[in-house]
Design a protein around this motif. Sequence first.
Motif, PDB file in Angstrom:
ATOM      1  N   ALA A 177       4.259  -5.388  -7.426  1.00 49.34           N
ATOM      2  CA  ALA A 177       3.807  -6.320  -6.398  1.00 49.34           C
ATOM      3  C   ALA A 177       4.318  -5.904  -5.028  1.00 49.34           C
ATOM      4  O   ALA A 177       5.349  -5.235  -4.896  1.00 49.34           O
ATOM      5  CB  ALA A 177       4.289  -7.730  -6.714  1.00 49.34           C
ATOM      6  N   ILE A 178       3.588  -6.303  -4.007  1.00 45.78           N
ATOM      7  CA  ILE A 178       4.022  -6.107  -2.632  1.00 45.78           C
ATOM      8  C   ILE A 178       4.707  -7.392  -2.174  1.00 45.78           C
ATOM      9  O   ILE A 178       4.151  -8.483  -2.303  1.00 45.78           O
ATOM     10  CB  ILE A 178       2.830  -5.782  -1.711  1.00 45.78           C
ATOM     11  CG1 ILE A 178       2.261  -4.411  -2.060  1.00 45.78           C
ATOM     12  CG2 ILE A 178       3.246  -5.834  -0.243  1.00 45.78           C
ATOM     13  CD1 ILE A 178       1.057  -4.005  -1.240  1.00 45.78           C
ATOM     14  N   ALA A 215      -2.023  -1.787   0.684  1.00 49.13           N
ATOM     15  CA  ALA A 215      -1.231  -2.454   1.711  1.00 49.13           C
ATOM     16  C   ALA A 215      -1.940  -2.392   3.055  1.00 49.13           C
ATOM     17  O   ALA A 215      -1.891  -3.343   3.846  1.00 49.13           O
ATOM     18  CB  ALA A 215       0.150  -1.811   1.800  1.00 49.13           C
ATOM     19  N   ARG A 216      -2.614  -1.282   3.314  1.00 49.82           N
ATOM     20  CA  ARG A 216      -3.360  -1.160   4.568  1.00 49.82           C
ATOM     21  C   ARG A 216      -4.448  -2.226   4.643  1.00 49.82           C
ATOM     22  O   ARG A 216      -4.693  -2.809   5.707  1.00 49.82           O
ATOM     23  CB  ARG A 216      -3.978   0.232   4.681  1.00 49.82           C
ATOM     24  CG  ARG A 216      -4.781   0.436   5.961  1.00 49.82           C
ATOM     25  CD  ARG A 216      -5.313   1.856   6.065  1.00 49.82           C
ATOM     26  NE  ARG A 216      -4.240   2.815   6.209  1.00 49.82           N
ATOM     27  CZ  ARG A 216      -4.432   4.136   6.361  1.00 49.82           C
ATOM     28  NH1 ARG A 216      -5.669   4.627   6.357  1.00 49.82           N
ATOM     29  NH2 ARG A 216      -3.404   4.944   6.501  1.00 49.82           N
ATOM     30  N   PRO A 234       7.270   1.231   0.665  1.00 52.77           N
ATOM     31  CA  PRO A 234       6.089   1.447  -0.175  1.00 52.77           C
ATOM     32  C   PRO A 234       5.492   0.150  -0.720  1.00 52.77           C
ATOM     33  O   PRO A 234       4.281   0.040  -0.884  1.00 52.77           O
ATOM     34  CB  PRO A 234       6.622   2.331  -1.306  1.00 52.77           C
ATOM     35  CG  PRO A 234       7.827   2.992  -0.743  1.00 52.77           C
ATOM     36  CD  PRO A 234       8.441   1.986   0.174  1.00 52.77           C
ATOM     37  N   LYS A 235       6.347  -0.835  -1.002  1.00 55.25           N
ATOM     38  CA  LYS A 235       5.870  -2.101  -1.566  1.00 55.25           C
ATOM     39  C   LYS A 235       6.451  -3.299  -0.825  1.00 55.25           C
ATOM     40  O   LYS A 235       6.681  -4.354  -1.422  1.00 55.25           O
ATOM     41  CB  LYS A 235       6.220  -2.175  -3.058  1.00 55.25           C
ATOM     42  CG  LYS A 235       5.522  -1.141  -3.915  1.00 55.25           C
ATOM     43  CD  LYS A 235       5.769  -1.372  -5.394  1.00 55.25           C
ATOM     44  CE  LYS A 235       7.226  -1.104  -5.752  1.00 55.25           C
ATOM     45  NZ  LYS A 235       7.468  -1.272  -7.213  1.00 55.25           N
ATOM     46  N   ALA A 236       6.677  -3.126   0.462  1.00 54.67           N
ATOM     47  CA  ALA A 236       7.282  -4.210   1.252  1.00 54.67           C
ATOM     48  C   ALA A 236       6.613  -4.314   2.617  1.00 54.67           C
ATOM     49  O   ALA A 236       6.384  -3.304   3.291  1.00 54.67           O
ATOM     50  CB  ALA A 236       8.773  -3.968   1.409  1.00 54.67           C
ATOM     51  N   LEU A 237       6.311  -5.548   3.001  1.00 53.85           N
ATOM     52  CA  LEU A 237       5.746  -5.832   4.309  1.00 53.85           C
ATOM     53  C   LEU A 237       6.575  -6.900   4.987  1.00 53.85           C
ATOM     54  O   LEU A 237       7.210  -7.736   4.340  1.00 53.85           O
ATOM     55  CB  LEU A 237       4.300  -6.337   4.168  1.00 53.85           C
ATOM     56  CG  LEU A 237       3.267  -5.392   3.578  1.00 53.85           C
ATOM     57  CD1 LEU A 237       1.967  -6.167   3.311  1.00 53.85           C
ATOM     58  CD2 LEU A 237       2.993  -4.231   4.497  1.00 53.85           C
TER      59      LEU A 237
END
Length: 242
Positions: A177-178, A215-216, A234-237
């Motif tokens: 998951a992000i 993610a983009r 890679p998996k974090a915003l």
Amino acid sequence: MSGCSCCSPSETKAEGGSGAPLDLAALSFPELTPVRDRLVDALSGLDPAAAMAALGLSERQADEVERNARLRSSPTTPAIRRYTGVLYDALDYASFTRGQRARAGRRLAVASALFGVVRADDPIPAYRLSGGTVLPGVGGLRGVWRKDLEKTLSTADELVVDLRSGPYAALAAVPHAITVKVVTAGGAAVSHFNKAHKGRLAAALACAPREPGTARGLVSIASAAGLRLVPVGPKALELVVD
């Protein structure tokens, strides 16, 4: 399992409903039924004093204990309407068009201390139970849920955005998951309005014409809704707010 956003529930829930009483077999992710059944029995069967102590309730909240006792007989309503509070106010499901509600039903999932995870359209009764509760005769909910819930969440075959708060994220991991952290422009974590910002992001993702696959894509959908998402791993915003 497919989906887009996994949100936390709320301690506050709307009363009533017009749906038939709880039918665990009618909920999404039926493999979780045995654990759900065990927890419903444990929660509804607590005597008032034990329930109030375990749930951290005062005498003024005795009606919540009575509500738990009626878990199997009280009316249900879709989860997206049952949960209330800051995140759900910001989500503003009532303003969705019919098409947006259909998308939300497919895309939104809610983490639940009692049911593990439910889809937005799943019919559930009102109840009181938080992720950090230690239930008499059952123990901490992380130990109850972790194995079965992580197995279910690991089946996610589309991009998942994890918006859960700490106690619910602790119940089980969502592989691949992000995650999203709400921060100020200066990089400081936002606490007070954290849920409101996540609710707006969940609404944007639920209503978007197409589900993002990367993610983009998430960043683009957020930008179209006036929200600023910044990749920090890679998996974090990070959701940057003023």
